[in-house]
Design a protein around this motif. Structure first.
Motif, PDB file in Angstrom:
ATOM      1  N   GLY A 225       4.857   9.412  12.110  1.00  0.00           N
ATOM      2  CA  GLY A 225       3.707  10.115  11.530  1.00  0.00           C
ATOM      3  C   GLY A 225       2.581   9.171  11.183  1.00  0.00           C
ATOM      4  O   GLY A 225       1.400   9.476  11.407  1.00  0.00           O
ATOM      5  N   LEU A 226       2.913   8.003  10.647  1.00  0.00           N
ATOM      6  CA  LEU A 226       1.888   7.007  10.327  1.00  0.00           C
ATOM      7  C   LEU A 226       1.186   6.514  11.581  1.00  0.00           C
ATOM      8  O   LEU A 226      -0.031   6.299  11.586  1.00  0.00           O
ATOM      9  N   ALA A 227       1.943   6.335  12.663  1.00  0.00           N
ATOM     10  CA  ALA A 227       1.342   5.872  13.916  1.00  0.00           C
ATOM     11  C   ALA A 227       0.357   6.898  14.463  1.00  0.00           C
ATOM     12  O   ALA A 227      -0.731   6.546  14.940  1.00  0.00           O
ATOM     13  N   VAL A 228       0.726   8.173  14.400  1.00  0.00           N
ATOM     14  CA  VAL A 228      -0.176   9.234  14.862  1.00  0.00           C
ATOM     15  C   VAL A 228      -1.444   9.244  14.013  1.00  0.00           C
ATOM     16  O   VAL A 228      -2.565   9.399  14.531  1.00  0.00           O
ATOM     17  N   ALA A 229      -1.290   9.065  12.700  1.00  0.00           N
ATOM     18  CA  ALA A 229      -2.456   9.049  11.814  1.00  0.00           C
ATOM     19  C   ALA A 229      -3.382   7.888  12.155  1.00  0.00           C
ATOM     20  O   ALA A 229      -4.608   8.048  12.189  1.00  0.00           O
ATOM     21  N   ARG A 230      -2.814   6.715  12.437  1.00  0.00           N
ATOM     22  CA  ARG A 230      -3.659   5.569  12.769  1.00  0.00           C
ATOM     23  C   ARG A 230      -4.378   5.794  14.096  1.00  0.00           C
ATOM     24  O   ARG A 230      -5.531   5.380  14.251  1.00  0.00           O
ATOM     25  N   ALA A 231      -3.695   6.421  15.044  1.00  0.00           N
ATOM     26  CA  ALA A 231      -4.356   6.741  16.316  1.00  0.00           C
ATOM     27  C   ALA A 231      -5.527   7.683  16.066  1.00  0.00           C
ATOM     28  O   ALA A 231      -6.595   7.549  16.684  1.00  0.00           O
TER      29      ALA A 231
ATOM     30  N   GLY B  95       0.844  -1.191   0.000  1.00  0.00           N
ATOM     31  CA  GLY B  95       0.000   0.000   0.000  1.00  0.00           C
ATOM     32  C   GLY B  95       0.875   1.235   0.000  1.00  0.00           C
ATOM     33  O   GLY B  95       2.106   1.155   0.049  1.00  0.00           O
ATOM     34  N   PRO B  96       0.262   2.412  -0.057  1.00  0.00           N
ATOM     35  CA  PRO B  96       1.053   3.644  -0.097  1.00  0.00           C
ATOM     36  C   PRO B  96       1.946   3.840   1.121  1.00  0.00           C
ATOM     37  O   PRO B  96       3.042   4.382   1.005  1.00  0.00           O
ATOM     38  N   ASP B  97       1.495   3.399   2.293  1.00  0.00           N
ATOM     39  CA  ASP B  97       2.328   3.534   3.491  1.00  0.00           C
ATOM     40  C   ASP B  97       3.631   2.747   3.338  1.00  0.00           C
ATOM     41  O   ASP B  97       4.720   3.251   3.623  1.00  0.00           O
TER      42      ASP B  97
ATOM     43  N   ASP C  68       5.709  -1.031  10.270  1.00  0.00           N
ATOM     44  CA  ASP C  68       6.253   0.132   9.576  1.00  0.00           C
ATOM     45  C   ASP C  68       7.741   0.301   9.855  1.00  0.00           C
ATOM     46  O   ASP C  68       8.517   0.658   8.960  1.00  0.00           O
ATOM     47  N   ALA C  69       8.147   0.059  11.104  1.00  0.00           N
ATOM     48  CA  ALA C  69       9.569   0.164  11.444  1.00  0.00           C
ATOM     49  C   ALA C  69      10.381  -0.860  10.641  1.00  0.00           C
ATOM     50  O   ALA C  69      11.495  -0.560  10.193  1.00  0.00           O
ATOM     51  N   CYS C  70       9.834  -2.047  10.462  1.00  0.00           N
ATOM     52  CA  CYS C  70      10.527  -3.064   9.661  1.00  0.00           C
ATOM     53  C   CYS C  70      10.674  -2.607   8.214  1.00  0.00           C
ATOM     54  O   CYS C  70      11.744  -2.785   7.602  1.00  0.00           O
ATOM     55  N   TYR C  71       9.616  -2.000   7.664  1.00  0.00           N
ATOM     56  CA  TYR C  71       9.700  -1.501   6.291  1.00  0.00           C
ATOM     57  C   TYR C  71      10.702  -0.350   6.192  1.00  0.00           C
ATOM     58  O   TYR C  71      11.432  -0.230   5.198  1.00  0.00           O
ATOM     59  N   ALA C  72      10.731   0.508   7.216  1.00  0.00           N
ATOM     60  CA  ALA C  72      11.682   1.615   7.216  1.00  0.00           C
ATOM     61  C   ALA C  72      13.117   1.091   7.218  1.00  0.00           C
ATOM     62  O   ALA C  72      13.971   1.582   6.457  1.00  0.00           O
ATOM     63  N   LEU C  73      13.391   0.098   8.056  1.00  0.00           N
ATOM     64  CA  LEU C  73      14.733  -0.471   8.118  1.00  0.00           C
ATOM     65  C   LEU C  73      15.068  -1.223   6.836  1.00  0.00           C
ATOM     66  O   LEU C  73      16.219  -1.198   6.368  1.00  0.00           O
ATOM     67  N   ALA C  74      14.061  -1.892   6.248  1.00  0.00           N
ATOM     68  CA  ALA C  74      14.289  -2.572   4.976  1.00  0.00           C
ATOM     69  C   ALA C  74      14.635  -1.563   3.885  1.00  0.00           C
ATOM     70  O   ALA C  74      15.525  -1.800   3.055  1.00  0.00           O
TER      71      ALA C  74
ATOM     72  N   LEU D 279      12.184   6.249   9.962  1.00  0.00           N
ATOM     73  CA  LEU D 279      11.551   5.988  11.252  1.00  0.00           C
ATOM     74  C   LEU D 279      10.702   7.186  11.695  1.00  0.00           C
ATOM     75  O   LEU D 279       9.675   7.012  12.370  1.00  0.00           O
ATOM     76  N   ALA D 280      11.113   8.393  11.329  1.00  0.00           N
ATOM     77  CA  ALA D 280      10.281   9.566  11.621  1.00  0.00           C
ATOM     78  C   ALA D 280       8.965   9.474  10.853  1.00  0.00           C
ATOM     79  O   ALA D 280       7.903   9.828  11.376  1.00  0.00           O
ATOM     80  N   THR D 281       9.025   9.003   9.612  1.00  0.00           N
ATOM     81  CA  THR D 281       7.804   8.785   8.833  1.00  0.00           C
ATOM     82  C   THR D 281       6.911   7.755   9.509  1.00  0.00           C
ATOM     83  O   THR D 281       5.684   7.884   9.531  1.00  0.00           O
ATOM     84  N   THR D 282       7.529   6.729  10.086  1.00  0.00           N
ATOM     85  CA  THR D 282       6.790   5.720  10.837  1.00  0.00           C
ATOM     86  C   THR D 282       6.010   6.348  11.989  1.00  0.00           C
ATOM     87  O   THR D 282       4.858   5.975  12.254  1.00  0.00           O
TER      88      THR D 282
END
Length: 211
Positions: free
Chosen positions: A43-49, A19-21, A166-172, A38-41
């Motif tokens: 932002g995604l967490a805040v959006a999901r909350a 997906g786009p995330d 998301d953190a796993c995707y960021a590290l990948a 990881l900073a983007t991660t």
């Protein structure tokens, strides 16, 4: 709460789907390094909350009773994805990949840009809100205690599991960046691939007609 194991599996399946995330995190990690990914991660967490909170307030019902509100958010999200995708496609080759192993801290403004990008990418996707609104009530058990408390716990689990994926995707993505550092042609292919995929997600969201 009933079937927490099934709930976790449902979340895992959802977060494993491209997906786009996911694309945004891989692209940010590859082009800008681990820290900004990881900073983007975050932002995604805040959006999901926010989506969990809005689902609890019944905003999805508003989308169904007033379809123009859904279309408004949908078109704004599509425009934002298209904008990000085009920006990636237009990036110059001189904007080289930042390897995840680099120690230099990004400028303070870059942190905010990365967080904001993650926040808006998810927050302006009405499908993410509808996902929360459909999934969470299925796992609330009236016989297991206060419904509000169960909803909060399930929402927190949803955000936490999403953050881990998301953190796993960021590290990948950062790992991809290290591999691309000395491969200019591969960098361009990666740039065009991820940019085109984000543009495609934007177009698909713009053409979405049913919730």
């Amino acid at each position: 709460m009933a079937d927490i194991g099934v709930f976790l599996m449902a979340l895992a399946v959802a977060y494993l789907l491209p997906g786009p995330d996911m694309i945004l995190l891989l692209q940010t990690g590859a082009r800008q390094g681990r820290a900004l990914a990881l900073a983007t991660t975050l932002g995604l967490a805040v959006a999901r909350a926010c989506h969990v909170a809005l689902a609890g307030l019944g905003l999805a019902v508003l989308f169904r009773t007033a379809p123009w509100t859904f279309d408004l958010v949908r078109l704004a999200g599509a425009a934002y994805l298209l904008w990000i995708g085009v920006r990636i496609l237009q990036a110059q080759a001189s904007q080289r990949v930042v390897g995840a192993g680099e120690e230099g801290a990004p400028p303070g403004g870059a942190w905010w840009v990365a967080i904001r990008r993650g926040l808006l990418t998810n927050l302006l996707n009405p499908k993410a809100l509808l996902f929360c609104s459909v999934l969470l009530p299925q796992f609330v058990d009236p016989a297991a205690g206060p419904l509000f408390a169960q909803f909060v716990v399930l929402g927190a689990v949803l955000v936490a599991v999403g953050f881990v994926f998301d953190a796993c995707y960021a590290l990948a993505g950062a790992g991809i960046g290290r591999w691309l550092e000395r491969r200019p042609l591969a960098q361009r292919i990666q740039q065009w691939l991820f940019g085109s995929v984000l543009v495609g997600f934007g177009v698909r969201l713009a053409l979405l007609r049913e919730m």
